[in-house]
Scaffold this motif. Structure first.
Motif, PDB file in Angstrom:
ATOM      1  N   TYR A  48      27.447  -4.613-119.525  1.00 15.88           N
ATOM      2  CA  TYR A  48      27.591  -3.211-119.114  1.00 15.88           C
ATOM      3  C   TYR A  48      28.884  -3.002-118.337  1.00 15.88           C
ATOM      4  CZ  TYR A  48      26.413  -4.235-114.199  1.00 15.88           C
ATOM      5  OH  TYR A  48      26.434  -4.704-112.900  1.00 15.88           O
ATOM      6  N   TRP A  49      29.405  -1.784-118.431  1.00 15.90           N
ATOM      7  CA  TRP A  49      30.553  -1.353-117.636  1.00 15.90           C
ATOM      8  C   TRP A  49      30.132  -0.391-116.522  1.00 15.90           C
ATOM      9  CZ3 TRP A  49      34.575  -4.124-117.649  1.00 15.90           C
ATOM     10  CH2 TRP A  49      35.215  -4.587-118.816  1.00 15.90           C
ATOM     11  N   SER A  50      29.069   0.370-116.788  1.00 14.86           N
ATOM     12  CA  SER A  50      28.681   1.390-115.815  1.00 14.86           C
ATOM     13  C   SER A  50      27.192   1.677-115.935  1.00 14.86           C
ATOM     14  CB  SER A  50      29.492   2.677-116.015  1.00 14.86           C
ATOM     15  OG  SER A  50      29.277   3.206-117.310  1.00 14.86           O
ATOM     16  N   TYR A 102      24.715  -2.305-122.942  1.00 12.94           N
ATOM     17  CA  TYR A 102      24.088  -1.114-122.364  1.00 12.94           C
ATOM     18  C   TYR A 102      25.139   0.000-122.319  1.00 12.94           C
ATOM     19  CZ  TYR A 102      20.110  -3.965-120.956  1.00 12.94           C
ATOM     20  OH  TYR A 102      19.011  -4.785-120.967  1.00 12.94           O
ATOM     21  N   VAL A 103      24.833   1.107-122.978  1.00  7.39           N
ATOM     22  CA  VAL A 103      25.731   2.270-122.992  1.00  7.39           C
ATOM     23  C   VAL A 103      25.140   3.309-122.051  1.00  7.39           C
ATOM     24  CG1 VAL A 103      26.766   4.089-124.397  1.00  7.39           C
ATOM     25  CG2 VAL A 103      26.382   1.815-125.386  1.00  7.39           C
ATOM     26  N   HIS A 143      31.366  -8.690-111.853  1.00  8.44           N
ATOM     27  CA  HIS A 143      32.521  -7.890-112.284  1.00  8.44           C
ATOM     28  C   HIS A 143      32.589  -6.561-111.541  1.00  8.44           C
ATOM     29  CE1 HIS A 143      29.228  -6.437-114.679  1.00  8.44           C
ATOM     30  NE2 HIS A 143      29.940  -5.672-115.467  1.00  8.44           N
ATOM     31  N   MET A 144      31.450  -6.101-111.010  1.00 11.50           N
ATOM     32  CA  MET A 144      31.438  -4.864-110.225  1.00 11.50           C
ATOM     33  C   MET A 144      32.064  -5.071-108.844  1.00 11.50           C
ATOM     34  SD  MET A 144      30.066  -2.362-111.972  1.00 11.50           S
ATOM     35  CE  MET A 144      30.670  -2.907-113.553  1.00 11.50           C
ATOM     36  N   GLN A 179      27.058   3.177-110.574  1.00 11.12           N
ATOM     37  CA  GLN A 179      28.460   2.771-110.600  1.00 11.12           C
ATOM     38  C   GLN A 179      29.360   3.928-111.059  1.00 11.12           C
ATOM     39  OE1 GLN A 179      29.232  -0.122-109.381  1.00 11.12           O
ATOM     40  NE2 GLN A 179      27.188  -1.042-109.357  1.00 11.12           N
ATOM     41  N   ALA A 180      30.639   3.800-110.744  1.00 10.14           N
ATOM     42  CA  ALA A 180      31.613   4.796-111.201  1.00 10.14           C
ATOM     43  C   ALA A 180      31.714   4.769-112.725  1.00 10.14           C
ATOM     44  CB  ALA A 180      32.979   4.498-110.572  1.00 10.14           C
ATOM     45  N   ARG A 181      32.284   5.821-113.277  1.00  9.88           N
ATOM     46  CA  ARG A 181      32.466   5.904-114.724  1.00  9.88           C
ATOM     47  C   ARG A 181      33.438   4.814-115.197  1.00  9.88           C
ATOM     48  NH1 ARG A 181      28.981   8.401-118.145  1.00  9.88           N
ATOM     49  NH2 ARG A 181      28.006  10.156-117.083  1.00  9.88           N
ATOM     50  N   ALA A 182      33.089   4.180-116.315  1.00  7.86           N
ATOM     51  CA  ALA A 182      33.827   3.014-116.794  1.00  7.86           C
ATOM     52  C   ALA A 182      35.301   3.315-117.044  1.00  7.86           C
ATOM     53  CB  ALA A 182      33.176   2.478-118.069  1.00  7.86           C
ATOM     54  N   VAL A 183      35.590   4.421-117.714  1.00  9.04           N
ATOM     55  CA  VAL A 183      36.982   4.693-118.086  1.00  9.04           C
ATOM     56  C   VAL A 183      37.836   5.005-116.858  1.00  9.04           C
ATOM     57  CG1 VAL A 183      36.733   7.188-118.494  1.00  9.04           C
ATOM     58  CG2 VAL A 183      38.407   5.866-119.819  1.00  9.04           C
ATOM     59  N   SER A 184      37.223   5.527-115.809  1.00  7.81           N
ATOM     60  CA  SER A 184      37.963   5.791-114.569  1.00  7.81           C
ATOM     61  C   SER A 184      38.190   4.523-113.768  1.00  7.81           C
ATOM     62  CB  SER A 184      37.211   6.810-113.706  1.00  7.81           C
ATOM     63  OG  SER A 184      37.108   8.059-114.351  1.00  7.81           O
ATOM     64  N   ARG A 185      37.255   3.618-113.833  1.00  6.84           N
ATOM     65  CA  ARG A 185      37.301   2.420-112.986  1.00  6.84           C
ATOM     66  C   ARG A 185      38.056   1.270-113.645  1.00  6.84           C
ATOM     67  NH1 ARG A 185      31.864  -0.223-110.269  1.00  6.84           N
ATOM     68  NH2 ARG A 185      32.897  -1.670-108.822  1.00  6.84           N
ATOM     69  N   PHE A 186      37.828   1.058-114.924  1.00  2.13           N
ATOM     70  CA  PHE A 186      38.416  -0.097-115.606  1.00  2.13           C
ATOM     71  C   PHE A 186      39.496   0.282-116.617  1.00  2.13           C
ATOM     72  CE2 PHE A 186      34.210  -1.598-114.249  1.00  2.13           C
ATOM     73  CZ  PHE A 186      34.547  -2.791-113.625  1.00  2.13           C
TER      74      PHE A 186
END
Length: 567
Positions: free
Chosen positions: A328-330, A367-368, A286-287, A334-341
């Motif tokens: 995980y999202w970030s 994972y947070v 997903h990344m 990796q870039a910050r989740a809310v900015s990327r997704f």
């Protein structure tokens, strides 16, 4: 799925990047005592496990992933007494500690390597991967992850050593049984202290392809792709089975392996619990959805259809093969989740909650990453001098000098994908340095939006992302279906909404997430439409499921319903 419910299957991990979390001594660098000061915060959020990025003695060429002494705490973070205190107090509060295990490579300052480069006759020479020159050149065409060749010449031995990452990070030779024994001893050292698990850095790279064949040239680069001959090599599973038998199986711990360039078909070999290797892996499928012409540093946006396909495939295949997912999202890479997704502008709060909902209701261990729970965003430094990350600096020079991109286009890519986006200091309040440090300067600049986005603000707002995450974690702890329910993707072709079901014996969780910046109507599947339902969590309206089964979703809305499917 009738697999045993290990303690880590109902757990949530909170990832701490030590340098950036909390500075207790005012030197501008986060430290172990700073983490200890914030244990109550992590406990209040509801997390069960704290994963610490490397805390070992290091020259910090790659921010601690170049280790000079595996049994010593880096002096910038504290000392072993500080760690022992952190571990003791965490356990006292019911929190577990997971450490980073970085054993594909060491620092070139590690005593093993210092001895290795002295002479071919030195017993430590074989601890690393040395090759003779081929026609006066590097042994093959592999390119380093941080630019340039993977090979570095040492005149004293007239050989090249392999480094898949920076030249200061020589790769260990896992073919040498003494290296494996040394690694096992290091693991026992920390496990005997009482730590609760390991996150294993690039663990799928420890076995290289015999013969070290040239890799394919990508995008007219001078160097080939080293992953061709390093990822998921022929002996990696043999090494991990040995590690499990000799070390891991002796302790009640959790393991997660970082496995770049590993598809789900390969991943199941690592996590099938009948094979006795690892508990779960971090995948990157997903990344990679927003990769393009310039790989990770492309500026394209992911497609929702692709995200559905990737996450659904991993949910189903890992479960079908007796494995367990990491979610995980970030993270620190990796870039910050809310900015990327999501949307870090007008819909920052709503989209951060939506992304949390989508992930935390899936099967696996969430994972947070520090700051994700308050919606921290990418930074927007205007000049490259404000960046610290080795990868980012290499990309800047390649984009400007090799690809001849403009300063504007180069900085746009860096704004979107630099690893420093995730490494800026944690934003605790609106005071100087966001409450991270009392120093006049911090090791990395604080994100300029800290006065608006910080923990103090989040905890003063009952509708904040923090309290929403707290509720998501509580739902995972309370409802077994979040752990055990099977996964079913719904409404596959919907271009705005990602919806899925978690199906148990008598109940179903219906998860609905709107990825659009507009209002969208969602029609509940016919087979669930007239069932008794309860809204467990929502980031917007209360229950608006009408008699026709239609739900009106606001931009970036999320809903989770518990549906009774049997009396």
């Amino acid at each position: 799925m009738n697999e045993p419910i290990n303690w880590w299957k109902k757990s949530v991990v909170y990832q701490v990047y030590p340098k950036s979390f909390n500075d207790s001594d005012g030197d501008g660098i986060g430290d172990l005592n700073g983490i200890t000061e914030k244990l109550d915060y992590i406990k209040e959020l509801g997390a069960d496990i704290i994963w610490l990025n490397p805390i070992y003695d290091s020259p910090h060429v790659d921010n601690g992933y170049d280790i000079a002494n595996y049994r010593k705490i880096d002096s910038s973070l504290g000392n072993m007494s500080d760690f022992d205190r952190l571990l003791h107090l965490a356990h006292k509060k019911g929190l577990k500690i997971m450490l980073d295990l970085v054993v594909n490579h060491t620092s070139d300052q590690h005593p093993w390597f210092k001895k290795s480069e002295e002479s071919k006759e030195n017993s430590y020479h074989d601890y690393y991967i040395w090759k003779d020159p081929v026609d006066g050149h590097e042994p093959n065409n592999w390119g380093s992850s941080f630019g340039g060749s993977t090979w570095e010449y040492v005149e004293a031995v007239d050989q090249y050593y392999l480094h898949l990452f920076a030249k200061q990070q020589p790769d260990l030779n896992w073919e040498n049984s003494n290296v494996r024994k040394e690694v096992h001893d290091i693991m026992r050292f920390w496990l005997d202290k009482g730590i609760d698990g390991f996150r294993m850095d690039v663990i799928n790279l420890i076995s290289k392809k015999p013969g070290f064949p040239d890799g394919p040239i990508v995008q007219n680069k001078k160097f080939g792709d080293y992953y061709y001959g390093a990822a998921n090599g022929p002996k990696v599973h043999e090494y991990l089975k040995e590690m499990n038998q000799d070390v891991l199986s002796k302790y009640d711990i959790v393991t997660v392996g970082e496995t770049p360039h590993t598809n789900v078909e390969e991943a199941v070999k690592y996590v099938d619990n009948r094979r006795h290797e690892l508990d779960m892996v971090f995948h990157f499928d997903h990344m990679h959805l927003d990769y393009g012409k310039y790989g990770k540093f492309s500026t394209k946006r992911f497609k929702l259809a692709d995200l559905k396909a990737v996450l659904s495939k991993w949910q189903i295949e890992i479960s079908n093969h007796h494995g367990w997912n990491s979610l995980y999202w970030s993270n620190h890479d990796q870039a910050r989740a809310v900015s990327r997704f999501g949307d870090d502008g007008e819909h920052r709060v709503a989209s951060a909650k939506m992304l949390g909902t989508l992930l935390h209701m899936m099967q696996g261990t969430p994972y947070v990453y520090e700051g994700e729970e308050i919606g921290m965003t990418n930074l927007h430094n205007t000049q490259i001098a404000d960046y610290n990350d080795l990868e980012t600096l290499d990309v800047y020079h390649r984009f400007r000098n090799d690809y001849h991109l403009s300063e504007e286009d180069t900085m746009k890519a860096i704004h979107m994908k630099s690893r420093d986006n995730a490494r800026t200091p944690m934003q605790w309040d609106d005071s100087n340095n966001a409450g991270f440090s009392t120093s006049n300067s911090t090791w990395l600049k604080v994100n300029s939006n800290f006065k608006k986005i910080n923990v103090k603000q989040s905890k003063s707002d009952s509708n904040s992302i923090f309290y929403y995450y707290q509720k998501l974690i509580k739902l995972r702890h309370e409802y077994q279906i979040v752990t055990t329910g099977s996964y079913q993707l719904l409404d596959k072709e919907n271009s705005d909404i990602f919806s899925y079901a978690r199906v148990g014996d008598n109940t179903t969780l219906l998860v609905i997430c709107n990825f659009a910046k507009k209002k969208v109507d969602y029609l509940v599947p016919l087979e669930l439409r007239h069932m008794q339902h309860e809204l467990l969590i929502s980031n917007g309206k209360k229950d608006d499921w009408n008699v026709a089964g239609n739900i009106n979703l606001e931009p970036y809305a999320a809903r989770v319903y518990l549906i009774k499917t049997a009396n």
